[in-house]
Design an enzyme around this catalytic site. Sequence first.
Site, PDB file in Angstrom:
ATOM      1  N   GLU A 281       0.773  -1.388  -0.036  1.00  0.00           N
ATOM      2  CA  GLU A 281       0.105  -0.114   0.102  1.00  0.00           C
ATOM      3  C   GLU A 281       0.711   1.291  -0.068  1.00  0.00           C
ATOM      4  O   GLU A 281       0.497   2.399   0.317  1.00  0.00           O
ATOM      5  CB  GLU A 281      -0.883  -0.079   1.220  1.00  0.00           C
ATOM      6  CG  GLU A 281      -1.850  -1.001   1.094  1.00  0.00           C
ATOM      7  CD  GLU A 281      -2.859  -1.152   2.214  1.00  0.00           C
ATOM      8  OE1 GLU A 281      -2.657  -1.748   3.390  1.00  0.00           O
ATOM      9  OE2 GLU A 281      -3.866  -0.507   2.196  1.00  0.00           O
TER      10      GLU A 281
ATOM     11  N   SER B  26      -6.287  -2.657   1.330  1.00  0.00           N
ATOM     12  CA  SER B  26      -6.242  -2.049  -0.359  1.00  0.00           C
ATOM     13  C   SER B  26      -6.841  -3.247  -0.945  1.00  0.00           C
ATOM     14  O   SER B  26      -6.691  -3.214  -2.433  1.00  0.00           O
ATOM     15  CB  SER B  26      -5.048  -1.284  -0.863  1.00  0.00           C
ATOM     16  OG  SER B  26      -5.036  -0.098   0.011  1.00  0.00           O
TER      17      SER B  26
ATOM     18  N   TYR C 250      -9.467   2.400  -6.292  1.00  0.00           N
ATOM     19  CA  TYR C 250      -8.254   3.619  -6.485  1.00  0.00           C
ATOM     20  C   TYR C 250      -8.581   4.097  -8.034  1.00  0.00           C
ATOM     21  O   TYR C 250      -7.817   5.044  -8.325  1.00  0.00           O
ATOM     22  CB  TYR C 250      -7.050   3.174  -6.194  1.00  0.00           C
ATOM     23  CG  TYR C 250      -6.746   2.898  -5.009  1.00  0.00           C
ATOM     24  CD1 TYR C 250      -6.799   3.868  -3.873  1.00  0.00           C
ATOM     25  CD2 TYR C 250      -6.471   1.508  -4.335  1.00  0.00           C
ATOM     26  CE1 TYR C 250      -7.014   3.636  -2.459  1.00  0.00           C
ATOM     27  CE2 TYR C 250      -6.281   1.436  -3.009  1.00  0.00           C
ATOM     28  CZ  TYR C 250      -6.462   2.266  -2.155  1.00  0.00           C
ATOM     29  OH  TYR C 250      -6.511   1.912  -0.837  1.00  0.00           O
TER      30      TYR C 250
ATOM     31  N   ARG D 167     -11.375   3.037  11.287  1.00  0.00           N
ATOM     32  CA  ARG D 167     -12.621   2.797  10.255  1.00  0.00           C
ATOM     33  C   ARG D 167     -12.770   1.497  10.340  1.00  0.00           C
ATOM     34  O   ARG D 167     -12.062   0.572  10.122  1.00  0.00           O
ATOM     35  CB  ARG D 167     -12.016   3.358   8.766  1.00  0.00           C
ATOM     36  CG  ARG D 167     -13.207   3.440   7.733  1.00  0.00           C
ATOM     37  CD  ARG D 167     -12.947   3.606   6.424  1.00  0.00           C
ATOM     38  NE  ARG D 167     -12.843   2.204   6.096  1.00  0.00           N
ATOM     39  CZ  ARG D 167     -11.741   2.031   5.178  1.00  0.00           C
ATOM     40  NH1 ARG D 167     -10.964   2.607   4.781  1.00  0.00           N
ATOM     41  NH2 ARG D 167     -11.439   0.457   4.851  1.00  0.00           N
TER      42      ARG D 167
ATOM     43  N   ASP E 158     -15.364  -1.466   9.021  1.00  0.00           N
ATOM     44  CA  ASP E 158     -15.936  -1.960   7.865  1.00  0.00           C
ATOM     45  C   ASP E 158     -17.143  -3.150   8.237  1.00  0.00           C
ATOM     46  O   ASP E 158     -16.678  -4.099   9.013  1.00  0.00           O
ATOM     47  CB  ASP E 158     -15.268  -2.336   6.678  1.00  0.00           C
ATOM     48  CG  ASP E 158     -14.132  -1.253   6.372  1.00  0.00           C
ATOM     49  OD1 ASP E 158     -14.282  -0.205   7.123  1.00  0.00           O
ATOM     50  OD2 ASP E 158     -13.263  -1.421   5.565  1.00  0.00           O
TER      51      ASP E 158
ATOM     52  N   GLU F 223     -14.010  -6.027   9.209  1.00  0.00           N
ATOM     53  CA  GLU F 223     -12.520  -5.438   9.367  1.00  0.00           C
ATOM     54  C   GLU F 223     -12.320  -4.212  10.043  1.00  0.00           C
ATOM     55  O   GLU F 223     -13.453  -3.183   9.983  1.00  0.00           O
ATOM     56  CB  GLU F 223     -11.643  -5.712   8.285  1.00  0.00           C
ATOM     57  CG  GLU F 223     -11.586  -4.728   7.417  1.00  0.00           C
ATOM     58  CD  GLU F 223     -10.620  -4.144   6.590  1.00  0.00           C
ATOM     59  OE1 GLU F 223      -9.279  -4.676   6.973  1.00  0.00           O
ATOM     60  OE2 GLU F 223     -10.701  -3.413   5.658  1.00  0.00           O
TER      61      GLU F 223
ATOM     62  N   ASN G 121      -9.726  -0.941  10.257  1.00  0.00           N
ATOM     63  CA  ASN G 121      -8.534  -0.402   9.692  1.00  0.00           C
ATOM     64  C   ASN G 121      -8.026   0.656  10.552  1.00  0.00           C
ATOM     65  O   ASN G 121      -8.564   1.603  10.980  1.00  0.00           O
ATOM     66  CB  ASN G 121      -8.671   0.427   8.488  1.00  0.00           C
ATOM     67  CG  ASN G 121      -9.106  -0.975   7.269  1.00  0.00           C
ATOM     68  OD1 ASN G 121      -8.125  -1.393   6.808  1.00  0.00           O
ATOM     69  ND2 ASN G 121     -10.312  -0.995   6.871  1.00  0.00           N
TER      70      ASN G 121
ATOM     71  N   GLY H  94      -7.393   4.971   4.713  1.00  0.00           N
ATOM     72  CA  GLY H  94      -7.059   5.721   3.537  1.00  0.00           C
ATOM     73  C   GLY H  94      -7.458   7.243   3.892  1.00  0.00           C
ATOM     74  O   GLY H  94      -8.480   7.354   4.497  1.00  0.00           O
TER      75      GLY H  94
END
Length: 339
Positions: free
Chosen positions: A15, A174, A245, A284, A286, A300, A302, A306
């Site tokens: 990443e 990612s 992306y 974050r 999810d 998950e 994070n 991002g």
Amino acid sequence: MKKRILLLAGGQSGEHEVSLMSARSVLNALPRDQFDVTPVVISKQGRWLPPTETQRALESGEAPSGGDLVLHRAASAEGYDAVFPLLHGPMGEDGTVQGLLTLAGIPFVGSGVLGSAVSMDKVMTKQVLASAGIPQVAWQLAVRREWQQQPDSVRDRAAGLEYPLFVKPANLGSSVGISKVARAEDLDAALNLAFRLDRRVILEAMTAHKPREVEVGILGNDAPIASPVGELQFAADFYDYETKYTEGRATMHIPAPLPADVAEQVRTLALRAFRALDCAGLARVDFFYLEETGELLLNEVNTMPGFTTTSMYPKLFEAAGLSYSALVTRLVELALEDR
Ligand code: ATP
Ligand code: MG
Ligand code: MG
Ligand code: MG
């Protein structure tokens, strides 16, 4: 007096490029009347680049070789009030850099060693969250040595989860190295790919239908708050690297069009997960939402999501009234807070 901030970007994981994009945004947004910011790009080889090479890497989006070894530079990081380790994936988001900074005695943005390491590893995350009573998909762990020596035992466990299933490196992000496996014939290729990137691989059951994907931001240390809930929509089969992306492939909906009680449950579960994993600063979280049954499954966590100006995490807090630059300022304050 202005706070001196060391902004770390790039790093050794798959990443690397994503981190450089995030770092450019944060660099522009940290208010200059409050902060003196020094960016340092870590090359893919793990070298900390000097200022001119760092500048070049930030502009061009890739890091050349050269620079110093990590430990050498950490000693000279002493002059900073705080470090913003804007690194995604292994050797950055996984507790390694956090351990280095802890040893060096420098406060930093985000989770510490424990929260970073446990949240980075999808298997460890699932084990901790299961013990906290948080609903998740069925899963199995496989390690590289077992795959090399007893592949049939891994194949059997996969079959037990039923197809289609997801195969993922346990420590990445990612969607790098992730495959959705529709049939048993495709399993070996997916495992080979994942094992090239990690010693630990997770096999995950898929929810019956394509789930809705909702995400929530958490901000704070021991009194964390949750943002509004956001939803991602895209045409691809799953939210893969390309979809994440490539401009225009996915749309963010904030707030997510969810019944109020479901959104509230997302926030409650996310806060519970953040605490169970000993996260700090930001995360974050999810989820998968199965409309047919009303079920929410945590996918998950994070710990360094991002972070470009158009990324989900900052957008979620913007919807809560916190601008991008107020958010990064708040994150530095949280790093400096006594806990
Ligand atoms: P991030 O960039 O958010 O860190 P990641 O690389 O850690 O992502 P995941 O979020 O675990 O990867 O998975 C990537 C995507 O794959 C998900 O957003 C979803 O689209 C799909 N996916 C992963 N696991 C499952 C599952 N068990 N069931 C259905 N879809 C899944
Ligand atoms: Mg992830
Ligand atoms: Mg990630
Ligand atoms: Mg994800």
